[in-house]
Design a protein around this motif. Structure first.
Motif, short mmCIF file in Angstrom:
data_model
loop_
_atom_site.label_atom_id
_atom_site.label_comp_id
_atom_site.label_asym_id
_atom_site.label_seq_id
_atom_site.Cartn_x
_atom_site.Cartn_y
_atom_site.Cartn_z
N ASN A 190 1.62 -6.30 -1.82
CA ASN A 190 0.69 -7.11 -1.03
C ASN A 190 -0.17 -7.99 -1.92
OD1 ASN A 190 1.48 -6.28 1.51
ND2 ASN A 190 0.03 -4.59 1.60
N ALA A 191 -0.57 -7.46 -3.07
CA ALA A 191 -1.39 -8.24 -3.99
C ALA A 191 -0.61 -9.46 -4.49
CB ALA A 191 -1.83 -7.37 -5.17
N ALA A 192 0.66 -9.24 -4.86
CA ALA A 192 1.50 -10.36 -5.34
C ALA A 192 1.71 -11.39 -4.23
CB ALA A 192 2.84 -9.82 -5.82
N VAL A 193 1.99 -10.92 -3.01
CA VAL A 193 2.21 -11.82 -1.88
C VAL A 193 0.93 -12.59 -1.56
CG1 VAL A 193 2.67 -11.91 0.61
CG2 VAL A 193 4.08 -10.47 -0.88
N THR A 194 -0.21 -11.90 -1.60
CA THR A 194 -1.49 -12.54 -1.28
C THR A 194 -1.80 -13.65 -2.27
OG1 THR A 194 -2.33 -10.51 -0.29
CG2 THR A 194 -3.95 -12.15 -0.96
N ILE A 250 9.37 -4.90 -2.31
CA ILE A 250 10.28 -5.90 -2.88
C ILE A 250 10.60 -6.97 -1.84
CG2 ILE A 250 12.61 -6.28 -3.77
CD1 ILE A 250 12.43 -3.48 -5.04
N ILE A 251 10.86 -6.54 -0.61
CA ILE A 251 11.17 -7.49 0.47
C ILE A 251 9.98 -8.44 0.69
CG2 ILE A 251 11.61 -7.72 2.95
CD1 ILE A 251 13.13 -5.07 2.81
N GLN A 252 8.77 -7.91 0.68
CA GLN A 252 7.58 -8.76 0.87
C GLN A 252 7.49 -9.83 -0.20
OE1 GLN A 252 4.37 -5.88 0.95
NE2 GLN A 252 4.19 -6.06 3.16
N ILE A 253 7.74 -9.44 -1.44
CA ILE A 253 7.64 -10.40 -2.55
C ILE A 253 8.74 -11.46 -2.44
CG2 ILE A 253 7.85 -10.66 -5.05
CD1 ILE A 253 6.54 -7.89 -5.30
N SER A 256 -10.59 -14.42 4.47
CA SER A 256 -11.19 -13.12 4.76
C SER A 256 -10.14 -12.04 4.98
CB SER A 256 -12.09 -13.22 6.00
OG SER A 256 -11.33 -13.37 7.18
N SER A 257 -8.92 -12.46 5.30
CA SER A 257 -7.85 -11.47 5.49
C SER A 257 -7.22 -11.03 4.17
CB SER A 257 -6.76 -12.05 6.40
OG SER A 257 -6.04 -13.09 5.75
N VAL A 258 -7.49 -11.78 3.09
CA VAL A 258 -6.90 -11.44 1.79
C VAL A 258 -7.29 -10.04 1.33
CG1 VAL A 258 -6.88 -12.03 -0.66
CG2 VAL A 258 -6.61 -13.83 1.04
N PRO A 259 -8.61 -9.68 1.36
CA PRO A 259 -8.96 -8.31 0.92
C PRO A 259 -8.37 -7.21 1.79
CG PRO A 259 -10.91 -9.73 1.03
CD PRO A 259 -9.80 -10.46 1.71
N GLN A 260 -7.86 -7.57 2.98
CA GLN A 260 -7.29 -6.55 3.86
C GLN A 260 -5.96 -6.02 3.36
OE1 GLN A 260 -7.88 -6.89 8.31
NE2 GLN A 260 -8.19 -9.01 7.74
#
Length: 503
Positions: free
Chosen positions: A18-22, A155-158, A260-264
């Motif tokens: 999620n961090a990489a995707v964000t 992996i799929i998310q990235i 604001s959704s990033v920290p989520q």
């Protein structure tokens, strides 16, 4: 490995992804806002709203399938789960194909209706392809989650983000505009389709047992009706911003909402790893209030400090990342982020209601929240502009949670309030939020002091964990079980420094 350790391990994998995707997502939006401008950004988010409505119509049953496939598989009913999964992907393929044909054949009429011009007909056709893929993915994506393949989900998310955002930016630089951005959606969703299918083989192949569809439909109908009303009413804030403040301000407000959704990414990772575990426990032996109480504790302890730290630094963060043009809405960012922190209690409660198949409560909570935001948003936006929209959003979530979710989970006998833990989290949260805001106020919210603010916030969090003994010996056992050996030495040092119990 214990259930708790599996949840921690899954959360860490999903959080990394999620961090990489964000980061990729944020770079993408920072890029397009500088190329297509605020008006173009507003039009882009308007297209997202349109896509949301059509996708809802195509995939309304997927909520029911998700609940039962995950619950059955984790509860040891693999054959029933396999039957429902196969049926779901057939439904997804069929509904997606039908919508694609309609959008392809009537692209000029749809473009004239939605964009007030037939020149966007090619975008409508590409949207049709993306909706077809999204329809399939709504069911195919249940597989890796049911199998608790959290590493592969990461992996799929990235890969999805790389396909979606890199393709979109490349075509944008080549001069294709909004058409190129939508092509990026198609590439990303095509990647999802391939890997969801490849990593769900256990549910595609093998023997199955026919399962009743009536419970699934009964579970899904309240949710889809609630989602329809929510989708209509929850966009009141955006539509009123558009009407009152214009398309450019819609682009700014939507970007602030996105920021604001990033920290989520942290609470979202917790929810994704926690959900299969709780659904499986319900199918096996039934949930109890102790399990739900521990889920609430872990979710809040892990989520609230991080979200409040980010929320308290709203103004300097907006200045650094988005620039001077967005800074007038920093209070909206802070209110939204703090609101997300306070509503982290809702994550395990929502999963518990889903485990109990109480879709009526989930739908009612959403509908009440949407009605509240529809009622408050016009009034508050008129007074406080984008900040008013943020206040309306946070109040709607809080009131609907108190009015519906808490009473319903108490009715199921799953609500156990540990007053001591609640006070610890509340007091430590107030110290972090207002202590950091006070220091920022004294220093003029200057972006130059951002490293100081971050350091101070981390020190306050460490103090809170040490003084209030936020973690216990059970947490020590679970973390020690899930951490790799090369990190256990540092873990022991940190745990000893915080003077937390081990036995």
């Amino acid at each position: 490995m214990s259930i708790r350790a599996k949840v921690f391990k899954g959360m860490s994998k999903l959080l990394s992804a999620n961090a990489a995707v964000t980061i990729m997502q944020f770079i993408f939006y920072l890029t397009i806002v500088r190329i297509i401008g605020f008006n173009g950004l507003g039009s882009y988010f308007d297209s997202v709203i349109i896509l949301t409505f059509i996708s809802l119509a195509a995939t309304w049953e997927s909520n029911g399938f998700s609940r039962f496939i995950i619950g059955y598989y984790q509860g040891g009913k693999e054959k029933e789960a396999r039957y429902l999964y196969r049926l779901g992907i057939i439904i997804g393929l069929t509904s997606g194909f039908v919508i694609f044909i309609v959008m392809f054949l009537y692209s000029y009429q749809i473009s004239s209706l939605l964009y007030r011009s037939p020149v966007y007909s090619n975008i409508v056709k590409i949207l049709g392809i993306d909706i077809a893929l999204s329809s399939y993915n709504s069911y195919a994506g249940i597989g890796p989650n049911a199998l608790m393949k959290f590493g592969k989900m990461g992996i799929i998310q990235i890969l999805w983000a790389l396909g979606r955002y890199l393709t979109g930016m490349l075509l944008l630089f080549m001069g294709y505009g909004a058409f190129g951005l939508v092509v990026g959606w198609v590439i990303g969703d095509a990647i999802n389709s391939i890997f969801y299918t490849m990593w769900s083989r256990e549910l595609i192949f093998g023997k199955d047992t026919r399962s009743k569809l009536k419970p699934i439909i009964s579970y899904a109908i309240p949710l889809v009706l609630g989602s329809l009303i929510v989708t209509l009413l929850s966009n009141v804030d955006k539509l009123f911003v558009l009407y009152k403040l214009g398309l450019a301000e819609l682009g700014i407000y939507s970007t602030i909402m996105l920021a604001s959704s990033v920290p989520q990414m942290l609470p979202n990772s917790i929810a994704a790893s926690l959900s299969p575990a709780l659904l499986g426990l319900e199918e096996k032996n039934g949930l109890n209030k102790e399990i739900v109480e521990k889920s609430i504790r872990y979710t809040t302890i892990l989520s609230i400090p991080f979200l409040l730290l980010v929320g308290a630094m709203g103004k300097p963060l907006i200045l650094l990342l988005l620039g001077q043009r967005f800074v007038h809405d920093w209070k909206a960012f802070t209110i939204l982020t703090v609101g997300h922190a306070l509503m982290s209690y809702d994550i395990p409660i929502t999963i518990a209601l889903s485990a109990k198949k109480d879709s009526k409560a989930l739908a009612l909570q959403s509908v009440i929240g949407a009605i509240i935001i529809g009622f408050l948003a016009p009034y508050l936006i008129n007074l406080y502009f984008a900040t008013g929209a943020a206040i309306a959003y946070v109040l709607s979530r809080f009131i609907s949670f108190i009015a519906v979710a808490l009473p319903r989970v108490r009715k199921h006998g799953l609500l156990k309030i540990n007053l001591n833990e609640y006070l610890k989290v509340s007091i430590s949260s107030l110290i972090l939020l207002f202590g950091l805001l006070f220091v920022e106020y004294l220093t003029g919210f200057n972006v130059i002091y951002l490293p100081l603010y971050i350091t101070l916030g981390i020190l306050i969090i460490i103090f809170n964990f040490k003084f209030f003994k936020m973690l216990d010996k059970e947490d020590y056992t679970a973390l020690n079980e899930v951490l790799p050996n090369n990190l256990k030495f540092f873990f022991e040092i940190i745990w000893s420094f915080l003077d937390l119990p081990k036995e």
